[in-house]
Design a protein around this motif. Structure first.
Motif, PDB file in Angstrom:
ATOM      1  N   UNK A 107       0.779  -1.236   0.000  1.00 26.27           N
ATOM      2  CA  UNK A 107       0.000   0.000   0.000  1.00 26.27           C
ATOM      3  C   UNK A 107       0.803   1.275   0.000  1.00 26.27           C
ATOM      4  N   UNK A 108       2.121   1.174  -0.188  1.00 26.98           N
ATOM      5  CA  UNK A 108       2.976   2.369  -0.208  1.00 26.98           C
ATOM      6  C   UNK A 108       3.198   2.851  -1.644  1.00 26.98           C
ATOM      7  N   UNK A 109       3.595   4.105  -1.749  1.00 24.32           N
ATOM      8  CA  UNK A 109       4.053   4.666  -3.018  1.00 24.32           C
ATOM      9  C   UNK A 109       5.572   4.759  -2.937  1.00 24.32           C
ATOM     10  N   UNK A 110       6.307   3.882  -3.620  1.00 27.05           N
ATOM     11  CA  UNK A 110       7.774   3.899  -3.520  1.00 27.05           C
ATOM     12  C   UNK A 110       8.367   5.153  -4.166  1.00 27.05           C
ATOM     13  N   UNK A 111       9.377   5.720  -3.503  1.00 26.38           N
ATOM     14  CA  UNK A 111      10.126   6.862  -4.033  1.00 26.38           C
ATOM     15  C   UNK A 111      11.596   6.441  -4.072  1.00 26.38           C
ATOM     16  N   UNK A 112      12.196   6.436  -5.262  1.00 29.15           N
ATOM     17  CA  UNK A 112      13.579   5.986  -5.406  1.00 29.15           C
ATOM     18  C   UNK A 112      14.442   7.172  -5.823  1.00 29.15           C
ATOM     19  N   UNK A 113      15.447   7.477  -5.014  1.00 30.12           N
ATOM     20  CA  UNK A 113      16.365   8.589  -5.285  1.00 30.12           C
ATOM     21  C   UNK A 113      17.679   8.029  -5.809  1.00 30.12           C
ATOM     22  N   UNK A 114      18.071   8.453  -7.011  1.00 34.86           N
ATOM     23  CA  UNK A 114      19.293   7.931  -7.622  1.00 34.86           C
ATOM     24  C   UNK A 114      20.133   9.087  -8.157  1.00 34.86           C
ATOM     25  N   UNK A 115      21.365   8.784  -8.542  1.00 34.71           N
ATOM     26  CA  UNK A 115      22.282   9.831  -8.982  1.00 34.71           C
ATOM     27  C   UNK A 115      22.386   9.892 -10.504  1.00 34.71           C
ATOM     28  N   UNK A 116      22.413   8.736 -11.160  1.00 34.65           N
ATOM     29  CA  UNK A 116      22.746   8.690 -12.579  1.00 34.65           C
ATOM     30  C   UNK A 116      21.520   8.429 -13.441  1.00 34.65           C
ATOM     31  N   UNK A 117      21.453   9.107 -14.571  1.00 40.04           N
ATOM     32  CA  UNK A 117      20.290   8.970 -15.457  1.00 40.04           C
ATOM     33  C   UNK A 117      20.186   7.562 -16.028  1.00 40.04           C
ATOM     34  N   UNK A 118      21.321   6.906 -16.251  1.00 39.43           N
ATOM     35  CA  UNK A 118      21.272   5.543 -16.781  1.00 39.43           C
ATOM     36  C   UNK A 118      20.584   4.600 -15.801  1.00 39.43           C
ATOM     37  N   UNK A 119      20.763   4.858 -14.508  1.00 38.82           N
ATOM     38  CA  UNK A 119      20.091   4.035 -13.501  1.00 38.82           C
ATOM     39  C   UNK A 119      18.586   4.208 -13.607  1.00 38.82           C
ATOM     40  N   UNK A 120      18.150   5.455 -13.787  1.00 44.34           N
ATOM     41  CA  UNK A 120      16.716   5.718 -13.914  1.00 44.34           C
ATOM     42  C   UNK A 120      16.133   4.955 -15.101  1.00 44.34           C
ATOM     43  N   UNK A 144       7.663   6.793  -7.930  1.00 42.62           N
ATOM     44  CA  UNK A 144       8.400   7.996  -8.308  1.00 42.62           C
ATOM     45  C   UNK A 144       9.898   7.682  -8.281  1.00 42.62           C
ATOM     46  N   UNK A 145      10.577   8.088  -9.348  1.00 43.78           N
ATOM     47  CA  UNK A 145      12.035   7.953  -9.408  1.00 43.78           C
ATOM     48  C   UNK A 145      12.600   9.324  -9.746  1.00 43.78           C
ATOM     49  N   UNK A 146      13.564   9.792  -8.980  1.00 42.37           N
ATOM     50  CA  UNK A 146      14.151  11.093  -9.291  1.00 42.37           C
ATOM     51  C   UNK A 146      15.664  11.061  -9.132  1.00 42.37           C
ATOM     52  N   UNK A 147      16.330  11.887  -9.928  1.00 39.45           N
ATOM     53  CA  UNK A 147      17.772  12.047  -9.774  1.00 39.45           C
ATOM     54  C   UNK A 147      18.035  13.125  -8.730  1.00 39.45           C
ATOM     55  N   UNK A 148      19.117  12.972  -7.986  1.00 35.42           N
ATOM     56  CA  UNK A 148      19.456  13.934  -6.940  1.00 35.42           C
ATOM     57  C   UNK A 148      19.620  15.338  -7.514  1.00 35.42           C
ATOM     58  N   UNK A 149      20.133  15.448  -8.740  1.00 31.49           N
ATOM     59  CA  UNK A 149      20.380  16.770  -9.318  1.00 31.49           C
ATOM     60  C   UNK A 149      19.096  17.464  -9.751  1.00 31.49           C
TER      61      UNK A 149
END
Length: 722
Positions: free
Chosen positions: A438-451, A586-591
């Motif tokens: 029941x959660x909405x996962x939020x993934x914070x990553x650094x590199x665009x290739x990872x996204x 949601x997936x976002x890059x740190x920058x």
């Protein structure tokens, strides 16, 4: 007379001071050294081009000047007295700072009442901050103020509230748009411009986009505004220096400039700082700076200090007198180095301009922890193992010597990239499990290739297929990057020819501290750009150990999934969709998503958040990774996990330190964390691997984290004219 020698009755220079010298003696010597350096510059300048008392008054912030003519012997005599008085000036400033600190402890804040439309209201802390800003800027007539509140405390609402009050109480001044710059100009990160404008409209401000507007930092010197500025060359201490001047009269400039995320202007040679510096020629402009960590070093505060027209002695500080002032704050230490105690003294020095009302009670908290995981995929394991090997080899090559080419840091970031890609499978599995609960996962990553990899693997998962989930259920905040197609690349023979020319240019120009430009090697700018596209395209393929055909097929798939470009409007829409529940991942890059963006659980009808973060190495990354989902509006506690691959250099030397920092996350932003540097030291000293304790692996509570710098693209320019 030698004004650069040690004056009679003072201690020996710092180089001969014994380690047992008192703090007072060290401060005295620092004051003398700084003053002598300033005096020498002035003497050298006078020899090249004699000047009068007016320039001396400006450079040294003198209250009064003699009426007599200034000749060289008179200058020497005056500067001798001025140098000798440096310890006294510093002592007086230190006493003033102590008094200011004591007063700040007793300071009280009065809330201002501002009516908002649609049943909206400010939080108590926000009302007090707005009231203090009005008092500082318009009752006490001080030129600037800093609001250093933390992540999610509503700094944009405070800025909007100040602007709203001014529009209502002085509409002739603050609602009158002359067609050039708005009377109230708010400058912030590009990623939050649209959100900020929406806040202004929601709170009822008039003529948004005209009388009050929000620009990105780079918009100040964009093509549409560049003609309002001009470049001049001025002589500063005998050096020709480029400066930017505002090309219009003061009436055309903004009346109030609010710099949100003001850490963006701490680099004195950056283009954005130079252009904003042009407005300092108008002392009637008021400034407001907002950021949780506006500075790491005292030197970072220079622009704010000058804009606030802070007094040092009898006159406002200048760029020339700032070094002496800075040394006073650091007690003689290097003002360009991180120094939390010195920044505290700077906060005292600016007095009531430092606006930080007591915080409001927060009902929810973050639970932060490190998660160790095992890499099971043999390809990922081999990729990370190879990257770690290259990092260790880079350390071995450089030894203990200076590393001017940044080989170690480049190797470190390659290792960080490999570690992040190796985490994708674990993130996908954990995100799916969180969504099931029941959660909405939020993934914070650094590199665009990872996204890109995350999106593809989520969409290919059995869970997505079984539940008819698609990419449309994933909000992406990343800015994207332009697709490089094979037809964009140069023929291999041409690329090899250009590479050879670049190599020869570097060998022939060993004193040039830069890479060659197109004109240096006799090629067109189009060929130069295509060459660099080829480097990026090929290095990515080689890094992933893919054949040309497999890499081309992968890029075709990315094109079909529209995983290349993302503009500002699309990024804003992705944020809003996640907040409103239209998307559930949601997936976002740190920058791109790390500063100023809210991704929290703020509506009952949406899912609570579960945050999964890439391994963080620096202070600012903690805030970027862990500061998006715990805000003033958050309804539920949030678990935030930082992932570390087990059995690696990262888990052996960094994970324990990271876990222990999470115990005091609220203070991280000002602590100048550099785990990358600490890892390098640990490897060089052959330190043994550390084990995580049971306590290390527990979740540690915080109310959020403080917000720090996130870089944006900006051309750095040398200030010296060639």
């Amino acid at each position: 007379m030698n004004i650069f020698a040690t004056p009679a009755g003072t201690k020996a220079p710092p180089s001969t001071i014994q380690p047992t010298a008192s703090k007072e003696e060290r401060m005295q010597q620092t004051a003398l050294t700084t003053a002598r350096a300033q005096a020498k510059k002035l003497c050298d300048l006078y020899k090249r081009e004699p000047f009068g008392w007016d320039l001396l008054q400006k450079e040294l912030s003198l209250q009064t000047i003699p009426a007599s003519k200034l000749d060289y012997p008179t200058l020497l005599g005056f500067l001798q007295s001025w140098v000798n008085a440096a310890p006294s000036r510093q002592q007086k400033e230190a006493l003033r700072l102590a008094e200011e600190l004591a007063l700040r402890e007793k300071r009280t804040y009065t809330a201002v009442d501002i009516k908002l439309p649609n049943g909206l209201d400010f939080k108590p802390q926000q009302k007090k901050a707005i009231g203090a800003l009005l008092d500082v800027l318009y009752n006490k007539n001080l030129s600037g103020s800093l609001v250093p509140l933390g992540t999610g405390k509503g700094k944009s609402w405070i800025a909007a509230g100040l602007a709203l009050w001014l529009q209502k109480h002085d509409p002739a001044k603050f609602c009158n748009f002359l067609g050039l710059f708005p009377p109230i100009l708010i400058i912030t990160k590009k990623s939050v411009v649209l959100d900020f404008r929406e806040t202004l409209k929601k709170l009822g401000l008039e003529s948004v986009g005209l009388a009050v507007d929000v620009w990105s930092y780079n918009e100040v010197f964009s093509a549409k505004n560049r003609n309002f500025f001009k470049e001049e060359v001025v002589n500063i201490f005998g050096q020709d220096t480029k400066v930017i001047r505002f090309n219009l009269p003061a009436i055309a400039a903004p009346k109030l400039i609010i710099l949100d995320e003001c850490q963006e202007i701490k680099k004195e040679k950056s283009k954005r700082t130079k252009y904003l510096d042009a407005f300092l020629q108008f002392p009637e402009i008021n400034w407001v700076f907002t950021s949780a960590t506006p500075a790491v070093t005292v030197w970072d505060t220079m622009f704010m200090t000058l804009a606030m027209r802070l007094q040092y002695g009898a006159r406002p500080l200048t760029r020339e007198t700032f070094p002496e002032f800075a040394r006073t704050l650091t007690l003689g230490a290097d003002p360009r180095q991180a120094n939390a105690a010195a920044l505290e003294r700077w906060g005292a020095a600016i007095g009531d301009r430092f606006v930080k009302p007591p915080g409001d009670p927060q009902k929810v908290k973050a639970l932060n922890k490190v998660k160790l995981f095992e890499i099971t995929d043999p390809v990922n394991k081999a990729m990370l193992k190879n990257a770690m090997k290259n990092y260790l080899e880079a350390l071995e090559r450089t030894g203990r010597s200076i590393d001017p080419q940044g080989q170690v840091m480049v190797a470190f970031m390659v290792m960080a990239r490999a570690a992040e890609l190796a985490t994708v499978d674990t993130w996908v599995a954990d995100a799916i499990e969180a969504h099931k609960k029941g959660y909405a996962p939020v993934i914070a990553i650094r590199f665009t290739e990872t996204l890109k990899e995350l999106v593809m693997k989520l969409c290919e998962s059995e869970y997505f297929k079984a539940n008819k989930l698609t990419k449309e259920k994933i909000s992406l905040i990343w800015g994207g990057n332009r697709e490089i197609k094979p037809e964009d690349l140069l023929p291999e023979t041409k690329a090899a020819e250009i590479a050879a020319k670049m190599g020869m240019w570097i060998l022939d120009n060993p004193d040039e501290a830069r890479k060659p430009k197109a004109e240096d090697i006799g090629i067109t700018k189009e060929e130069f750009r295509a060459f660099h596209k080829g480097i990026k395209y090929t290095s990515e393929r080689i890094f992933r150990e893919m054949t040309k055909d497999a890499f081309a097929a992968r890029n075709e798939k990315l094109r079909e999934m529209k995983l290349h470009n993302q503009n500002q409007k699309e990024r804003h829409e992705n944020v809003q969709d996640f907040l409103n529940g239209a998307t559930e991942f949601c997936i976002y890059t740190l920058s791109s998503g790390g500063t100023g963006i809210s991704l929290d659980h703020r509506y009952q009808y949406t899912r609570p958040r579960s945050v999964m973060s890439t391994l963080t190495y620096f202070s600012e990354e903690f805030a970027q990774a862990l500061g998006r989902c715990v805000r003033l509006t958050t309804l539920t506690d949030t678990v935030q996990m930082i992932y570390v691959p087990e059995g690696t250099l990262l888990s052996d030397h960094m994970a324990p330190k990271l876990a222990r920092k999470l115990r005091s996350i609220d203070a991280i932003g000002s602590s100048n964390i550099d785990f990358a540097g600490e890892l390098e030291i640990a490897i060089r000293k052959k330190q043994e691997a550390q084990k995580l304790t049971v306590e290390d692996l527990q979740a540690h509570e915080s109310s959020g984290v403080i917000e720090v710098e996130e870089e944006e693209d900006d051309d750095e320019e040398e200030s010296q004219v060639a």
